[in-house]
Design a protein around this motif. Structure first.
Motif, PDB file in Angstrom:
ATOM      1  N   ASP A 174       1.168  13.354  -1.518  1.00  0.00           N
ATOM      2  CA  ASP A 174       1.306  12.605  -2.762  1.00  0.00           C
ATOM      3  C   ASP A 174       0.357  13.263  -3.759  1.00  0.00           C
ATOM      4  OD1 ASP A 174       1.126  10.833  -4.917  1.00  0.00           O
ATOM      5  OD2 ASP A 174       1.296   9.053  -3.645  1.00  0.00           O
ATOM      6  N   MET A 175       0.887  14.147  -4.574  1.00  0.00           N
ATOM      7  CA  MET A 175       0.064  14.925  -5.495  1.00  0.00           C
ATOM      8  C   MET A 175      -0.499  14.068  -6.625  1.00  0.00           C
ATOM      9  SD  MET A 175       2.309  18.416  -5.593  1.00  0.00           S
ATOM     10  CE  MET A 175       1.044  19.617  -6.008  1.00  0.00           C
ATOM     11  N   GLN A 176       0.224  13.047  -7.047  1.00  0.00           N
ATOM     12  CA  GLN A 176      -0.244  12.214  -8.157  1.00  0.00           C
ATOM     13  C   GLN A 176      -1.449  11.366  -7.760  1.00  0.00           C
ATOM     14  OE1 GLN A 176       3.316  10.128  -9.305  1.00  0.00           O
ATOM     15  NE2 GLN A 176       4.126  11.885 -10.430  1.00  0.00           N
ATOM     16  N   ARG A 177      -1.434  10.820  -6.553  1.00  0.00           N
ATOM     17  CA  ARG A 177      -2.534   9.966  -6.090  1.00  0.00           C
ATOM     18  C   ARG A 177      -3.569  10.737  -5.260  1.00  0.00           C
ATOM     19  NH1 ARG A 177       1.953   6.300  -5.348  1.00  0.00           N
ATOM     20  NH2 ARG A 177       1.731   4.538  -6.748  1.00  0.00           N
ATOM     21  N   ARG A 178      -3.312  12.031  -5.009  1.00  0.00           N
ATOM     22  CA  ARG A 178      -4.165  12.857  -4.143  1.00  0.00           C
ATOM     23  C   ARG A 178      -4.347  12.186  -2.783  1.00  0.00           C
ATOM     24  NH1 ARG A 178      -7.128  17.158  -5.323  1.00  0.00           N
ATOM     25  NH2 ARG A 178      -8.834  16.458  -4.007  1.00  0.00           N
ATOM     26  N   GLN A 179      -3.176  11.914  -2.150  1.00  0.00           N
ATOM     27  CA  GLN A 179      -3.189  11.249  -0.849  1.00  0.00           C
ATOM     28  C   GLN A 179      -2.310  11.986   0.150  1.00  0.00           C
ATOM     29  OE1 GLN A 179      -1.830   7.234  -1.726  1.00  0.00           O
ATOM     30  NE2 GLN A 179      -3.950   6.493  -1.759  1.00  0.00           N
ATOM     31  N   LEU A 180      -2.670  11.799   1.416  1.00  0.00           N
ATOM     32  CA  LEU A 180      -1.840  12.234   2.530  1.00  0.00           C
ATOM     33  C   LEU A 180      -1.184  10.976   3.077  1.00  0.00           C
ATOM     34  CD1 LEU A 180      -4.359  14.691   4.202  1.00  0.00           C
ATOM     35  CD2 LEU A 180      -2.406  15.258   2.734  1.00  0.00           C
ATOM     36  N   VAL A 181       0.136  10.973   3.106  1.00  0.00           N
ATOM     37  CA  VAL A 181       0.893   9.775   3.447  1.00  0.00           C
ATOM     38  C   VAL A 181       1.681  10.008   4.733  1.00  0.00           C
ATOM     39  CG1 VAL A 181       2.651   8.147   2.614  1.00  0.00           C
ATOM     40  CG2 VAL A 181       1.110   9.273   0.973  1.00  0.00           C
ATOM     41  N   SER A 182       1.641   9.033   5.623  1.00  0.00           N
ATOM     42  CA  SER A 182       2.440   9.076   6.852  1.00  0.00           C
ATOM     43  C   SER A 182       3.829   8.531   6.565  1.00  0.00           C
ATOM     44  CB  SER A 182       1.769   8.233   7.940  1.00  0.00           C
ATOM     45  OG  SER A 182       0.528   8.782   8.284  1.00  0.00           O
ATOM     46  N   ALA A 183       4.759   8.804   7.445  1.00  0.00           N
ATOM     47  CA  ALA A 183       6.126   8.295   7.310  1.00  0.00           C
ATOM     48  C   ALA A 183       6.288   6.989   8.075  1.00  0.00           C
ATOM     49  CB  ALA A 183       7.121   9.335   7.800  1.00  0.00           C
ATOM     50  N   SER A 184       5.179   6.339   8.357  1.00  0.00           N
ATOM     51  CA  SER A 184       5.177   5.055   9.056  1.00  0.00           C
ATOM     52  C   SER A 184       4.195   4.123   8.356  1.00  0.00           C
ATOM     53  CB  SER A 184       4.746   5.262  10.512  1.00  0.00           C
ATOM     54  OG  SER A 184       4.458   4.019  11.117  1.00  0.00           O
ATOM     55  N   ARG A 185       4.604   2.897   8.159  1.00  0.00           N
ATOM     56  CA  ARG A 185       3.712   1.916   7.521  1.00  0.00           C
ATOM     57  C   ARG A 185       2.535   1.534   8.408  1.00  0.00           C
ATOM     58  NH1 ARG A 185       6.664  -1.165   3.101  1.00  0.00           N
ATOM     59  NH2 ARG A 185       8.600  -0.022   2.924  1.00  0.00           N
TER      60      ARG A 185
END
Length: 137
Positions: free
Chosen positions: A89-100
């Motif tokens: 997530d480039m806008q929030r500078r986050q690494l996001v998983s594909a699971s909640r």
């Protein structure tokens, strides 16, 4: 590589032997999925945080270092000394998983972060390949 020109649906009970008719394309699997051989490496997926995108534990990841990452690309990165496969997530500078079940992780100034490449493909392994597992250790 020999390609068998049939479409198989789940639940089929039987079909004519496909070995009788096949086409030789003259392509290797490398040529079919790797665009930039000198900038591409493979990794072995570990864990279940990316299952929502169809990346399962033990899958082979094809990672291209020459591809410019875009917002929400699946990437491999070195994050604080650990290799991770996440959605960027480039806008929030986050690494996001594909699971909640796994919350997003912010990339802070104090963190060590090195983008290793963009995941361009994943290969599902239905049986464990001992030689591959040994070589990836």
């Amino acid at each position: 590589m020999k390609i068998i020109p049939i479409k198989v649906q789940a639940g089929i009970t039987g079909f004519e032997s496909p070995a009788a008719e096949y086409k030789e394309l003259g392509l290797s699997l490398d040529q079919l999925i790797i665009s930039h051989p000198n900038a591409t490496f493979i990794g072995l997926a570990s864990g279940d945080s990316m299952q929502g995108l169809g990346i399962f534990d033990g899958d082979i990841l094809i990672v291209d270092r020459s591809v410019e990452p875009k917002h929400f690309d699946v990437i491999v990165a070195n994050y604080n000394g650990e290799f991770v496969c996440k959605i960027l997530d480039m806008q929030r500078r986050q690494l996001v998983s594909a699971s909640r079940a796994f919350p997003p992780v912010s990339i802070l100034e104090a963190d060590t972060f090195q983008l290793e490449g963009v995941v361009i493909s994943a290969v599902r392994m239905f049986k464990q390949n001992v030689a591959l597992t040994r070589c990836m250790r």
